[in-house]
Design a protein around this motif. Structure first.
Motif, PDB file in Angstrom:
ATOM      1  N   UNK A 222       0.839  -1.207   0.000  1.00 64.09           N
ATOM      2  CA  UNK A 222       0.000   0.000   0.000  1.00 64.09           C
ATOM      3  C   UNK A 222       0.875   1.259   0.000  1.00 64.09           C
ATOM      4  N   UNK A 223       1.934   1.265   0.819  1.00 59.52           N
ATOM      5  CA  UNK A 223       2.846   2.413   0.853  1.00 59.52           C
ATOM      6  C   UNK A 223       3.508   2.603  -0.519  1.00 59.52           C
ATOM      7  N   UNK A 224       3.965   1.488  -1.089  1.00 63.08           N
ATOM      8  CA  UNK A 224       4.626   1.525  -2.391  1.00 63.08           C
ATOM      9  C   UNK A 224       3.678   2.085  -3.452  1.00 63.08           C
ATOM     10  N   UNK A 225       2.435   1.633  -3.447  1.00 62.13           N
ATOM     11  CA  UNK A 225       1.447   2.089  -4.421  1.00 62.13           C
ATOM     12  C   UNK A 225       1.190   3.585  -4.270  1.00 62.13           C
ATOM     13  N   UNK A 226       1.033   4.049  -3.039  1.00 69.47           N
ATOM     14  CA  UNK A 226       0.741   5.468  -2.808  1.00 69.47           C
ATOM     15  C   UNK A 226       1.927   6.336  -3.201  1.00 69.47           C
ATOM     16  N   UNK A 227       3.122   5.966  -2.821  1.00 67.31           N
ATOM     17  CA  UNK A 227       4.321   6.733  -3.181  1.00 67.31           C
ATOM     18  C   UNK A 227       4.496   6.764  -4.703  1.00 67.31           C
ATOM     19  N   UNK A 228       4.275   5.635  -5.342  1.00 69.60           N
ATOM     20  CA  UNK A 228       4.407   5.574  -6.802  1.00 69.60           C
ATOM     21  C   UNK A 228       3.400   6.490  -7.478  1.00 69.60           C
ATOM     22  N   UNK A 229       2.140   6.385  -7.068  1.00 76.56           N
ATOM     23  CA  UNK A 229       1.094   7.208  -7.681  1.00 76.56           C
ATOM     24  C   UNK A 229       1.326   8.695  -7.404  1.00 76.56           C
ATOM     25  N   UNK A 230       1.718   9.035  -6.202  1.00 72.98           N
ATOM     26  CA  UNK A 230       1.899  10.439  -5.821  1.00 72.98           C
ATOM     27  C   UNK A 230       3.131  11.066  -6.471  1.00 72.98           C
ATOM     28  N   UNK A 231       4.278  10.404  -6.360  1.00 72.93           N
ATOM     29  CA  UNK A 231       5.531  11.048  -6.732  1.00 72.93           C
ATOM     30  C   UNK A 231       6.098  10.628  -8.081  1.00 72.93           C
TER      31      UNK A 231
ATOM     32  N   UNK B 129      -7.645  11.773   3.665  1.00 74.31           N
ATOM     33  CA  UNK B 129      -6.934  11.810   4.944  1.00 74.31           C
ATOM     34  C   UNK B 129      -6.123  10.531   5.145  1.00 74.31           C
ATOM     35  N   UNK B 130      -6.694   9.385   4.739  1.00 75.63           N
ATOM     36  CA  UNK B 130      -5.966   8.115   4.857  1.00 75.63           C
ATOM     37  C   UNK B 130      -4.750   8.105   3.921  1.00 75.63           C
ATOM     38  N   UNK B 131      -4.939   8.631   2.709  1.00 77.49           N
ATOM     39  CA  UNK B 131      -3.814   8.713   1.770  1.00 77.49           C
ATOM     40  C   UNK B 131      -2.715   9.582   2.380  1.00 77.49           C
ATOM     41  N   UNK B 132      -3.103  10.717   2.959  1.00 77.48           N
ATOM     42  CA  UNK B 132      -2.150  11.627   3.577  1.00 77.48           C
ATOM     43  C   UNK B 132      -1.375  10.932   4.698  1.00 77.48           C
ATOM     44  N   UNK B 133      -2.109  10.207   5.550  1.00 82.12           N
ATOM     45  CA  UNK B 133      -1.472   9.508   6.666  1.00 82.12           C
ATOM     46  C   UNK B 133      -0.520   8.419   6.160  1.00 82.12           C
ATOM     47  N   UNK B 134      -0.974   7.609   5.188  1.00 73.99           N
ATOM     48  CA  UNK B 134      -0.131   6.544   4.626  1.00 73.99           C
ATOM     49  C   UNK B 134       1.097   7.123   3.924  1.00 73.99           C
ATOM     50  N   UNK B 135       0.907   8.225   3.220  1.00 77.02           N
ATOM     51  CA  UNK B 135       2.017   8.885   2.540  1.00 77.02           C
ATOM     52  C   UNK B 135       3.051   9.380   3.554  1.00 77.02           C
ATOM     53  N   UNK B 136       2.577  10.021   4.601  1.00 75.38           N
ATOM     54  CA  UNK B 136       3.458  10.545   5.650  1.00 75.38           C
ATOM     55  C   UNK B 136       4.250   9.407   6.293  1.00 75.38           C
ATOM     56  N   UNK B 137       3.570   8.298   6.596  1.00 79.13           N
ATOM     57  CA  UNK B 137       4.253   7.143   7.189  1.00 79.13           C
ATOM     58  C   UNK B 137       5.276   6.545   6.219  1.00 79.13           C
ATOM     59  N   UNK B 138       4.903   6.463   4.945  1.00 77.33           N
ATOM     60  CA  UNK B 138       5.816   5.902   3.949  1.00 77.33           C
ATOM     61  C   UNK B 138       7.063   6.767   3.803  1.00 77.33           C
ATOM     62  N   UNK B 139       6.874   8.087   3.792  1.00 74.21           N
ATOM     63  CA  UNK B 139       8.017   9.000   3.683  1.00 74.21           C
ATOM     64  C   UNK B 139       8.918   8.874   4.905  1.00 74.21           C
ATOM     65  N   UNK B 140       8.319   8.760   6.076  1.00 77.38           N
ATOM     66  CA  UNK B 140       9.111   8.565   7.295  1.00 77.38           C
ATOM     67  C   UNK B 140       9.890   7.255   7.219  1.00 77.38           C
ATOM     68  N   UNK B 141       9.239   6.212   6.700  1.00 75.28           N
ATOM     69  CA  UNK B 141       9.883   4.902   6.537  1.00 75.28           C
ATOM     70  C   UNK B 141      11.060   5.020   5.563  1.00 75.28           C
ATOM     71  N   UNK B 142      10.855   5.730   4.460  1.00 74.17           N
ATOM     72  CA  UNK B 142      11.912   5.931   3.472  1.00 74.17           C
ATOM     73  C   UNK B 142      13.089   6.681   4.092  1.00 74.17           C
ATOM     74  N   UNK B 143      12.793   7.722   4.845  1.00 69.65           N
ATOM     75  CA  UNK B 143      13.853   8.508   5.486  1.00 69.65           C
ATOM     76  C   UNK B 143      14.670   7.658   6.439  1.00 69.65           C
TER      77      UNK B 143
END
Length: 132
Positions: A88-97, A115-129
């Protein structure tokens, strides 16, 4: 090649891609690809200029600012990190960026709230960092 040679002898000038394509009944792009395909490869270490003391090589004249070593290694790192994200994180990051979609577009596409997309995106970015 036979037509090009015949045309040069008859007309005293090189045939254009359009003329060759019309004569052979094929697309101009096919002529261009064919002519490129028969070119001999050239080494990047081939000298293009020599003043007796210093040579300039093809590699000195070719610059690719988009595909630098740093860019290449960064892409490799990001690809490795992306493999470690949840689907799910991979899909959201791919679609967004990578696809350039908005959070609303992603939300509508996968059937969750913005809001869920925003939360998942924020978590994915934190995970990437953390992984980077």
């Amino acid at each position: 090649m036979q037509f090009r040679e015949r045309y040069l002898k008859e007309k005293g000038k090189e045939a254009t891609l359009e003329v060759i394509a019309k004569e052979l009944g094929v697309k101009i792009e096919d002529i261009s690809f064919s002519l490129d395909a028969i070119q001999d490869p050239v080494s990047l270490q081939e000298p293009v200029y020599n003043d007796g003391s210093e040579s300039i090589y093809i590699i000195d004249q070719v610059k690719d600012s988009k595909n630098t070593d740093e860019e290449w290694t960064e892409k490799m790192t990001i690809m490795q990190i992306m493999k470690k994200l949840s689907d799910k994180e991979k899909m959201i990051i791919t679609k967004r960026f990578f696809d350039g979609r908005t959070q609303m577009e992603v939300a509508e596409e996968i059937g969750i709230s913005q809001a869920q997309v925003s939360r998942l995106e924020k978590n994915a970015i934190a995970h990437i960092k953390r992984l980077y």
